[in-house]
Design a protein around this motif. Structure first.
Motif, short mmCIF file in Angstrom:
data_model
loop_
_atom_site.label_atom_id
_atom_site.label_comp_id
_atom_site.label_asym_id
_atom_site.label_seq_id
_atom_site.Cartn_x
_atom_site.Cartn_y
_atom_site.Cartn_z
N HIS A 1 16.22 -12.34 9.22
CA HIS A 1 15.34 -11.22 9.54
C HIS A 1 15.25 -10.25 8.36
CE1 HIS A 1 14.24 -11.93 13.65
NE2 HIS A 1 15.50 -11.99 14.07
N SER A 2 14.06 -9.70 8.14
CA SER A 2 13.90 -8.65 7.13
C SER A 2 13.99 -7.30 7.83
CB SER A 2 12.56 -8.77 6.41
OG SER A 2 11.51 -8.37 7.24
N ILE A 3 14.46 -6.29 7.09
CA ILE A 3 14.61 -4.95 7.67
C ILE A 3 13.25 -4.40 8.08
CG2 ILE A 3 15.21 -2.55 7.11
CD1 ILE A 3 17.63 -3.60 5.62
N GLY A 4 12.22 -4.66 7.27
CA GLY A 4 10.89 -4.18 7.61
C GLY A 4 10.39 -4.74 8.93
N ASN A 5 10.61 -6.03 9.15
CA ASN A 5 10.21 -6.64 10.42
C ASN A 5 10.93 -6.00 11.60
OD1 ASN A 5 8.58 -8.37 9.01
ND2 ASN A 5 9.71 -10.23 9.52
N LEU A 6 12.22 -5.76 11.43
CA LEU A 6 13.00 -5.15 12.51
C LEU A 6 12.56 -3.72 12.78
CD1 LEU A 6 16.57 -6.49 11.62
CD2 LEU A 6 15.02 -7.33 13.39
N LEU A 7 12.17 -2.99 11.74
CA LEU A 7 11.66 -1.62 11.93
C LEU A 7 10.37 -1.62 12.75
CD1 LEU A 7 12.14 0.23 8.50
CD2 LEU A 7 13.03 0.94 10.74
N ILE A 8 9.46 -2.54 12.42
CA ILE A 8 8.20 -2.63 13.16
C ILE A 8 8.49 -3.02 14.61
CG2 ILE A 8 5.99 -3.84 13.37
CD1 ILE A 8 6.03 -4.15 10.29
N LEU B 1 0.81 -1.22 0.00
CA LEU B 1 0.00 0.00 0.00
C LEU B 1 0.84 1.27 0.00
CD1 LEU B 1 -2.84 -0.85 2.57
CD2 LEU B 1 -3.11 -0.41 0.12
N ALA B 2 2.15 1.12 0.13
CA ALA B 2 3.01 2.29 0.26
C ALA B 2 3.21 3.02 -1.06
CB ALA B 2 4.36 1.86 0.83
N LEU C 1 4.85 3.83 11.07
CA LEU C 1 5.54 3.41 9.86
C LEU C 1 4.69 3.71 8.62
CD1 LEU C 1 8.10 2.16 8.77
CD2 LEU C 1 7.08 -0.10 9.06
N SER C 2 3.38 3.65 8.76
CA SER C 2 2.48 3.99 7.65
C SER C 2 2.69 5.43 7.20
CB SER C 2 1.02 3.78 8.06
OG SER C 2 0.74 2.43 8.32
N VAL D 1 5.47 7.19 7.57
CA VAL D 1 6.79 7.28 6.95
C VAL D 1 6.75 6.78 5.51
CG1 VAL D 1 9.15 6.36 7.02
CG2 VAL D 1 8.02 7.05 9.15
N LEU D 2 5.97 5.73 5.26
CA LEU D 2 5.91 5.10 3.94
C LEU D 2 4.83 5.70 3.03
CD1 LEU D 2 6.25 1.34 4.98
CD2 LEU D 2 8.05 2.89 4.19
N ALA D 3 4.11 6.71 3.54
CA ALA D 3 3.01 7.31 2.78
C ALA D 3 2.04 6.23 2.31
CB ALA D 3 3.53 8.12 1.59
N VAL D 4 1.61 5.38 3.26
CA VAL D 4 0.70 4.27 2.94
C VAL D 4 -0.68 4.82 2.57
CG1 VAL D 4 -0.60 2.38 4.03
CG2 VAL D 4 1.88 2.50 4.27
N ARG D 5 -1.22 4.28 1.48
CA ARG D 5 -2.53 4.71 1.01
C ARG D 5 -3.62 3.83 1.63
NH1 ARG D 5 -1.74 5.86 -5.48
NH2 ARG D 5 0.26 6.96 -5.33
N GLY D 6 -3.93 4.11 2.87
CA GLY D 6 -4.91 3.32 3.57
C GLY D 6 -4.47 3.06 4.99
N ARG D 7 -5.19 2.16 5.64
CA ARG D 7 -4.88 1.85 7.03
C ARG D 7 -4.68 0.35 7.15
NH1 ARG D 7 -8.64 3.32 12.29
NH2 ARG D 7 -6.93 3.45 13.79
N VAL D 8 -3.69 -0.03 7.94
CA VAL D 8 -3.37 -1.45 8.14
C VAL D 8 -3.55 -1.77 9.62
CG1 VAL D 8 -1.64 -3.26 7.89
CG2 VAL D 8 -1.72 -1.37 6.24
N LEU D 9 -4.38 -2.79 9.91
CA LEU D 9 -4.70 -3.13 11.29
C LEU D 9 -4.56 -4.63 11.52
CD1 LEU D 9 -8.02 -1.09 11.64
CD2 LEU D 9 -5.79 -0.46 12.61
N PRO D 10 -4.00 -5.03 12.66
CA PRO D 10 -4.04 -6.46 13.01
C PRO D 10 -5.46 -6.82 13.41
CG PRO D 10 -3.11 -5.17 14.81
CD PRO D 10 -3.33 -4.21 13.69
N ALA D 11 -5.85 -8.08 13.19
CA ALA D 11 -7.21 -8.50 13.52
C ALA D 11 -7.46 -8.53 15.02
CB ALA D 11 -7.48 -9.88 12.93
#
Length: 321
Positions: free
Chosen positions: A92-99, A68-69, A116-117, A119-129
């Protein structure tokens, strides 16, 4: 003067590559997107961070954020980069470590995703269930119980049902509110037992879907998943959802009617995967409106055509309006 209408609110539920592909198409449409993502992952980098830092697994969240970024390709490559070497870093991925770092700084997983959304200019919202990690279990057809999202597909046994430890697990309130207020709710594509159902099993999620006045659609996978949905047709996927959470969760079923070439089919067959077929008669008998189209695109892997799928979804939203 023309009054500007609010953007349609679209909520997508799932996890894994299927969800990310869908969102890459949808983010270019004039809609307000919320992605609700599973927190059952316990393998690889996500599993290690979950275990060592006592945080929800970030892997599926990372993939959705990237999809979405509005970022440069280099930044996307950086976030998805996985260390090959290094004591403790390998895998490990860098994205995982950032979160993980943002969660530790803020003390809040949802807040870390939001930061992080931005910072990445995410177009939308990301939520855990859910409000925290969930443990996924599967009862196999021979009666044995297998625990762990990453282990279930590797058990070599056919899945009868999956379930979670519901104690102290609640649907994230922001996710429940988004579902209740949605104009469209999309379930799938994604791994049936290890991505889609873990979301639907979280207390409060299915109730919110049923309460919502949204147009609701299930997006069928294009290929079966070895160890999980072997020989499943679209109606088998839907029946599994019915068996776990009941009927009447969606009105529309989006299926692929495109043909897989013999060469690609043979390549997937060697890995135990085949195209997901469907019976129009069976689906219609269950009261579903079927939307069938050639949704395949091949770029080394078979995927949904994100642009065409987005067009279908926009037509559904338009029909509701």
């Amino acid at each position: 003067m023309k009054i500007q209408q609010n953007k349609p609110r679209v909520v997508v539920i799932g996890g894994g590559t299927g969800l990310s592909v869908l969102l890459r198409g949808l983010k270019h449409e004039p809609i307000d997107i919320t992605a609700i993502v599973t927190v059952a992952d316990d393998g690889g980098s996500s599993g290690r961070l979950r275990s060592e830092l006592h945080m929800p697994p970030p892997g599926d969240i990372r993939n959705v954020l990237v999809s979405l970024a509005d970022t440069e390709p280099l930044l996307e490559s950086l976030l998805q980069h996985r260390f090959v070497n290094g004591n403790g870093l390998a895998g490990h991925s860098i994205g995982n470590l950032l979160i993980a770092a943002l969660t530790e700084i803020s003390g809040d997983f949802v807040g870390a995703i939001e930061q992080l959304s931005h910072v990445l200019a995410v177009r939308g919202r990301v939520l855990p269930a859910a409000n925290h990690s969930i443990v996924l279990h599967a009862e196999m057809e021979d009666g044995t119980i297998v625990s762990g999202e990453s282990i279930i597909p590797k058990s070599g046994k056919r899945i009868k049902r999956v379930f979670i430890d519901r104690e102290n697990v609640h649907g994230l309130q922001e996710a429940i509110d988004a579902l209740k207020q949605a104009d469209a709710i999309l379930i799938g594509p994604g791994s049936l037992y290890t991505s889609i159902l873990p979301n639907l099993l979280v207390p409060g999620i299915v109730e919110a879907i049923r309460e919502s006045k949204a147009v609701k659609a299930y997006i069928s996978n294009v290929m079966t998943q070895p160890g999980e949905t072997d020989r499943y047709q679209a109606e088998d996927h839907i029946q599994a959802i019915h068996d776990h959470v009941g009927n009447s969760l969606f009105q529309h079923v989006i299926v692929n009617n495109g043909t897989v070439t013999d060469e690609v089919r043979a390549m997937y067959a060697a890995k135990g995967s085949e195209p997901v077929a469907y019976s129009e008669q069976n689906l219609m008998a269950k009261g579903y409106h079927i939307i069938a189209d050639n949704l395949l695109i091949y770029d080394g892997f078979l995927r949904h055509d994100a642009v065409k799928l987005s067009q279908i979804i926009m037509e559904l939203i338009g029909a509701k309006a």
